[in-house]
Design an enzyme around this catalytic site. Sequence first.
Site, PDB file in Angstrom:
ATOM      1  N   ARG A  53       0.855  -1.191   0.000  1.00 41.10           N
ATOM      2  CA  ARG A  53       0.000   0.000   0.000  1.00 41.10           C
ATOM      3  C   ARG A  53       0.886   1.235   0.000  1.00 41.10           C
ATOM      4  O   ARG A  53       2.101   1.118   0.053  1.00 41.10           O
ATOM      5  CB  ARG A  53      -0.960   0.000   1.216  1.00 41.10           C
ATOM      6  N   ALA A  55       0.816   5.268  -1.946  1.00 43.28           N
ATOM      7  CA  ALA A  55       0.694   5.661  -3.358  1.00 43.28           C
ATOM      8  C   ALA A  55       1.922   5.318  -4.219  1.00 43.28           C
ATOM      9  O   ALA A  55       1.784   4.672  -5.266  1.00 43.28           O
ATOM     10  CB  ALA A  55       0.360   7.148  -3.429  1.00 43.28           C
ATOM     11  N   GLN A 207      -2.287   2.501  10.049  1.00 42.80           N
ATOM     12  CA  GLN A 207      -0.982   2.479   9.385  1.00 42.80           C
ATOM     13  C   GLN A 207       0.117   3.092  10.247  1.00 42.80           C
ATOM     14  O   GLN A 207       1.302   2.928   9.960  1.00 42.80           O
ATOM     15  CB  GLN A 207      -1.047   3.230   8.047  1.00 42.80           C
ATOM     16  N   ASP A 247      -1.687  11.058  -1.748  1.00 39.91           N
ATOM     17  CA  ASP A 247      -2.080  10.029  -2.718  1.00 39.91           C
ATOM     18  C   ASP A 247      -2.439  10.627  -4.062  1.00 39.91           C
ATOM     19  O   ASP A 247      -2.433   9.947  -5.083  1.00 39.91           O
ATOM     20  CB  ASP A 247      -3.246   9.207  -2.170  1.00 39.91           C
ATOM     21  N   ASN A 257      -5.023  12.859   0.924  1.00 39.46           N
ATOM     22  CA  ASN A 257      -4.163  11.959   1.708  1.00 39.46           C
ATOM     23  C   ASN A 257      -5.070  11.176   2.658  1.00 39.46           C
ATOM     24  O   ASN A 257      -6.296  11.371   2.685  1.00 39.46           O
ATOM     25  CB  ASN A 257      -3.094  12.755   2.465  1.00 39.46           C
TER      26      ASN A 257
HETATM   27  O1  MRU Z   1      -4.502   3.462   2.208  1.00 37.61           O
HETATM   28  P1  MRU Z   1      -3.004   3.552   2.183  1.00 37.61           P
HETATM   29  O2  MRU Z   1      -2.351   2.913   3.340  1.00 37.61           O
HETATM   30  O3  MRU Z   1      -2.448   3.080   0.847  1.00 37.61           O
HETATM   31  O4  MRU Z   1      -2.746   5.106   2.268  1.00 37.61           O
HETATM   32  C1  MRU Z   1      -1.448   5.611   2.334  1.00 37.61           C
HETATM   33  C2  MRU Z   1      -1.395   7.070   2.546  1.00 37.61           C
HETATM   34  O5  MRU Z   1      -2.399   7.742   2.635  1.00 37.61           O
HETATM   35  C3  MRU Z   1      -0.061   7.708   2.532  1.00 37.61           C
HETATM   36  O6  MRU Z   1      -0.034   8.798   3.388  1.00 37.61           O
HETATM   37  C4  MRU Z   1       0.172   8.186   1.111  1.00 37.61           C
HETATM   38  O7  MRU Z   1       0.086   7.108   0.209  1.00 37.61           O
HETATM   39  C5  MRU Z   1       1.413   8.880   0.937  1.00 37.61           C
HETATM   40  S1  MRU Z   1       2.646   7.712   0.805  1.00 37.61           S
HETATM   41  C6  MRU Z   1       4.151   8.015   0.652  1.00 37.61           C
END
Ligand code: MRU
Length: 364
Positions: A53, A55, A207, A247, A257
Amino acid sequence: MIINGKNYRTIWLADDKKSIEIIDQRFLPFEFVIEKINNVEEMAAAIKEMHLRGAPLIGAAAGYGIYLACINGKDKKDFDDYIINMAKLLESTRPTAINLKWGLNRMLNEIKKTKTIDEKIETALKTAIIIADEDVEINRNIGLNGVKLIENIAKNKNGKTVEILTHCNAGALATVDIGTATASIYEAFNRKIDIHVWVEETRPRNQGKLTAWELQQAQVPNTVICDNTGGHLMQTGKVDIVIVGTDRTTSNGDVANKIGTYQKALAAADNNIPFYVALPSPTIDWTLISGKQIPIEERTEDEVLYIEGYLNKKVENVRLFAEKTKALNYGFDVTPARLITGLITEKGICKPHELEKFFGKMSV
Ligand code: MRU
């Protein structure tokens, strides 16, 4: 990223050159599991079910996913149609992070330039590796640019600890390596600046446990807080800077985000605390002019109704609410450009409303 003393990326080509290996994040921080992805359908499932996971990592997975599709489809008469269908399958897995579409477009454009199936397979692998390598390089440069902010705060605090707050995991685990929001943090730590990171738990998927774990692996001092605590810490002078990931960022500088980011931006603005977004250029959606146009992922209510933890040496899911309770689960929110102090990109730091001028118009 160093894990138990060994250097890892989050995704790589397996030794057999026909499959891809990833760190399976479903088991972290309790178990370190490497998953072998054997075909494009497995890659689509791994993205959708969040074995991987973040982005930028999803963008790299799109690249390797198309490489797997090329191998899987090599004996098909309708090879080109098959690849396009597999790209659609991959794209359907997660709607908000634009890196997925960006990675797929880049792969399809490169493959289109070749003639034979062997050339297509070779080009797909080469391009997937380039996308992954570029991600690491972009993040390294984000770190070199963002560390200046932390250095300045450290100077003004006369050596007192710089307090950084971050949300979700925009760390090495959300990218191929280094991370976006964490890039400046790791660079500051390497430069021996005294820092401490407030890690928001980030309900519902938590996360924050990934961020706390990877900072711990790197020995960066950190403390987990539940999401409701961030505003109080800002109000009581315990946060010097907020750095988050993104994202999808639209051309006007609005930032999507992880859900909860917007509230932190509001609290930061109310307390005059600088709020920065670490933004790699593949996360910019130049086709959208406002964050209001960003599709927001809605996920299963079970992620809210249940909570995951470690029990008797196993990752277990426990119900938190009464049977028949309903829940709503948006994965992301949009922070308007006006609440963002600056965007830390691989090219330098810019004001959100200057994004387009700063980069010059680029196409997806
Ligand atoms: O749902 P996720 O865990 O994929 O979401 C991740 C995020 O929102 C991060 O903050 C975002 O991808 C930035 S990553 C470097």
